[in-house]
Design an enzyme around this catalytic site. Sequence first.
Site, mmCIF file in Angstrom:
data_model
loop_
_atom_site.group_PDB
_atom_site.id
_atom_site.type_symbol
_atom_site.label_atom_id
_atom_site.label_comp_id
_atom_site.label_asym_id
_atom_site.label_seq_id
_atom_site.Cartn_x
_atom_site.Cartn_y
_atom_site.Cartn_z
ATOM 1 N N HIS A 177 -3.073 2.255 3.063
ATOM 2 C CA HIS A 177 -3.324 0.818 2.935
ATOM 3 C C HIS A 177 -4.336 0.550 1.816
ATOM 4 O O HIS A 177 -4.174 -0.381 1.019
ATOM 5 C CB HIS A 177 -3.877 0.255 4.245
ATOM 6 C CG HIS A 177 -2.872 0.072 5.330
ATOM 7 N ND1 HIS A 177 -1.715 -0.656 5.167
ATOM 8 C CD2 HIS A 177 -2.864 0.506 6.620
ATOM 9 C CE1 HIS A 177 -1.035 -0.667 6.304
ATOM 10 N NE2 HIS A 177 -1.705 0.036 7.196
ATOM 11 N N GLU A 201 -4.265 5.178 6.962
ATOM 12 C CA GLU A 201 -5.114 4.038 6.623
ATOM 13 C C GLU A 201 -5.526 4.066 5.155
ATOM 14 O O GLU A 201 -5.686 3.019 4.522
ATOM 15 C CB GLU A 201 -6.348 4.011 7.532
ATOM 16 C CG GLU A 201 -6.036 3.770 9.006
ATOM 17 C CD GLU A 201 -5.289 2.461 9.256
ATOM 18 O OE1 GLU A 201 -5.430 1.522 8.442
ATOM 19 O OE2 GLU A 201 -4.554 2.381 10.256
ATOM 20 N N HIS A 204 -2.797 0.880 -1.501
ATOM 21 C CA HIS A 204 -1.960 -0.295 -1.762
ATOM 22 C C HIS A 204 -2.815 -1.396 -2.391
ATOM 23 O O HIS A 204 -2.427 -2.016 -3.392
ATOM 24 C CB HIS A 204 -1.336 -0.763 -0.444
ATOM 25 C CG HIS A 204 -0.248 -1.777 -0.595
ATOM 26 N ND1 HIS A 204 0.395 -2.336 0.495
ATOM 27 C CD2 HIS A 204 0.320 -2.357 -1.679
ATOM 28 C CE1 HIS A 204 1.306 -3.195 0.081
ATOM 29 N NE2 HIS A 204 1.278 -3.237 -1.240
#
Length: 735
Positions: free
Chosen positions: A513, A510, A516
């Site tokens: 993410h 997670e 990102h």
Amino acid sequence: MSSGRRRFLPALLTVSLTASVTSIPSFAQTQPATGFAVRVDNPLLASWAGSYGGYPAFDKVQVSQFKPALEAAMAQNLAEVQAIANNKQAPNFENTIAAMERAGNALDQVQTVYGIWSSTMSNPEVQAVQREMAPRMAAFSDQITQNEALFKRIEAVYNSPDKKKLTPEQQRLAYVYYNNFVRSGAKLDANAKKRLSEINQQLAGLFTKFSQNVLADENDSVLVLKTAADLGGLPQSLRDDAANAATSRKLSGAGVITNTRSSIEPFLTYSDQRKLREKAWRMFYNRGDNGGEHDNNALITEILQLRAERAKLLGYKTHAHLRLDNTMAKTPEAAMALMEEVWVPAVARVKQEVADMQTLATKEGATFKIAPWDYRYYAEKVRKARYDLDQNEVKEYLQLDKMREGMFWVAGEIYGFAFTPVTDVPVYHPDVKVWEVKDKTTGKHLGLWYFDPYARPGKRSGAWMNAYRKQERMDSEIATIVSNNSNFVKGKDGAPVLISWTDATTLFHEFGHALHGLSSNVTYPTLSGTSVVRDYVEFPSQVMENWLPTPQVLQRFAVHYQTGKPIPQALVDRIEKASTFNQGFETTEFLASALIDMKLHLAGDQKIDPDKFERETLTQLGMPSEIVMRHRTPQFSHVFSSDGYSAGYYSYLWSVVLASDAFSAFTEASGPYDKAVAKRLKEKILSVGNTVDPADAYRSFRGRDPKIDALMKERGFPMKGATKAPEKKAASKKS
């Protein structure tokens, strides 16, 4: 899992903030305000102010503010959009596409806070707002995408010969707007548009009812461990967690197992009380499937029928063909080919795993056949016997706070990020902590990272990332705000929270993410951060998992919670030797869910009994009886709480092919911390958002298309002769 916001919300294309259907006037029938100003006496409508480019004023939020704030922000957004549609000047990128990017800021901010309360602070008052507003928000979204004058302007910009004069990012944005509007029904006739909007409103209500039913089963069902004997086999850390859960819920007994994965899976792994394991297993895997008011089966049948009808309206054979048309896979057939290639060796491995467990159980005097509630328990015994590896021994070195520090360190080493705790911003719950993120070389502010780690009533289960605000620089530099959310069991009185290796892997996933989003370096918010196609968005998160087992992380941050000593190298070696252990189970439980998801949505307009379909399809697939789907259909929130991962759960497998192949670029160089490869990964993948076609972005990073070899090797599965990932087939033909 990643979720985020867009400037406008085509009901088909975004994660719904959902609720059950109610007979109310659609917001789409109300008249938008003539001006753009909104009332600011509602704190939710005030622009985010303060340092770090502004932040949500969580300390001023009241549930009663949500409905009027949503109504006012939607009215403002409709007025902004109508002004764009009515512009008398010839359409061009700036007065149409860029203008759309600037619209909807107030609604973005309101929906962000509303979404946080819906997913992490839910209560009957919040759920009542959801039930009323979800259909209205779906209608609002359709009113934008079905605005003929607006679409004509978008289409004109997209088809204009002048488009080639735009920057590549602007051309990509024009394509995204045009494609999203078409896929949301902009080209349909009036009757079809009307029916499409009715479907979207019905689905919005059904999605929220589904979510609220699952949440009710999770909140209302617990397993009470009445006596000390009921704690049999549990390590001390789990006994403490169970006791803390009993105290927090004011229940008497030796402990309580809550109905969340982070509580159930450790219990199934260590409890030597088989009858209690079965009770815990049934409690968790029957969520949404218990009959009564919280049963989801009838809702699923209706959702599937409506999705099939919508796909036909939009010119597609099935919902699966519609959903995959703009993904990397392109067609359901391509996704199925990949899943089936991995399914065969995964099931074969399960048979080996079960045989090993059955042999051990029989030696211990068991007279029963291994059942699903036995799998984790006996798998752990086999792991310990074969590799001298006790997961509970590993857990003593995995403190949540230390793992978080390890993630920060990795982000600094490979991406150049620095994390500093901040205490001058409000949070929505005392458990939430905040860090400022900077470029550690230049000191430039890159964003804020919120961390909400613990389970509590009203918070949905699982782990996910969210973007409160997207990075952009249309008119000025705007830094992102991201969050990670988990459901760990909180320790007592500040005691360290020990997590499993699996949970540590999910934590890194997670965080991938979040990285990102934090790496984003684009101009336009619609293309920013994690706003990429579904079977690509899991790639950056999957690849991040690879840094957890590196010696650099383990030696620095995997330290014993009592002695502070780093994890022994001998234990690390045993972890590595056991890296492919139980991969049959882990791969098969995932693939079973992904295959059921795809087959449900390839069934067209058949009226489906979900339980029967699940049972018969798994039998046809040869699903081992000792395993259950990771997400059974009645609780499959990825697929039925929104359109988000519908016909898209395969994405995790598609993305992990990319991730495994991408990490091989590091191992082929100087190793996981190779600076040149890390720089290329950040510049070619993480920073570009959706400004580049994902297949082109991957080739730019890797120099070729992805291969499946690395994934099969990681999982210890035999490989066939071919080394390329399944080729994308031609785009799906409309019926």
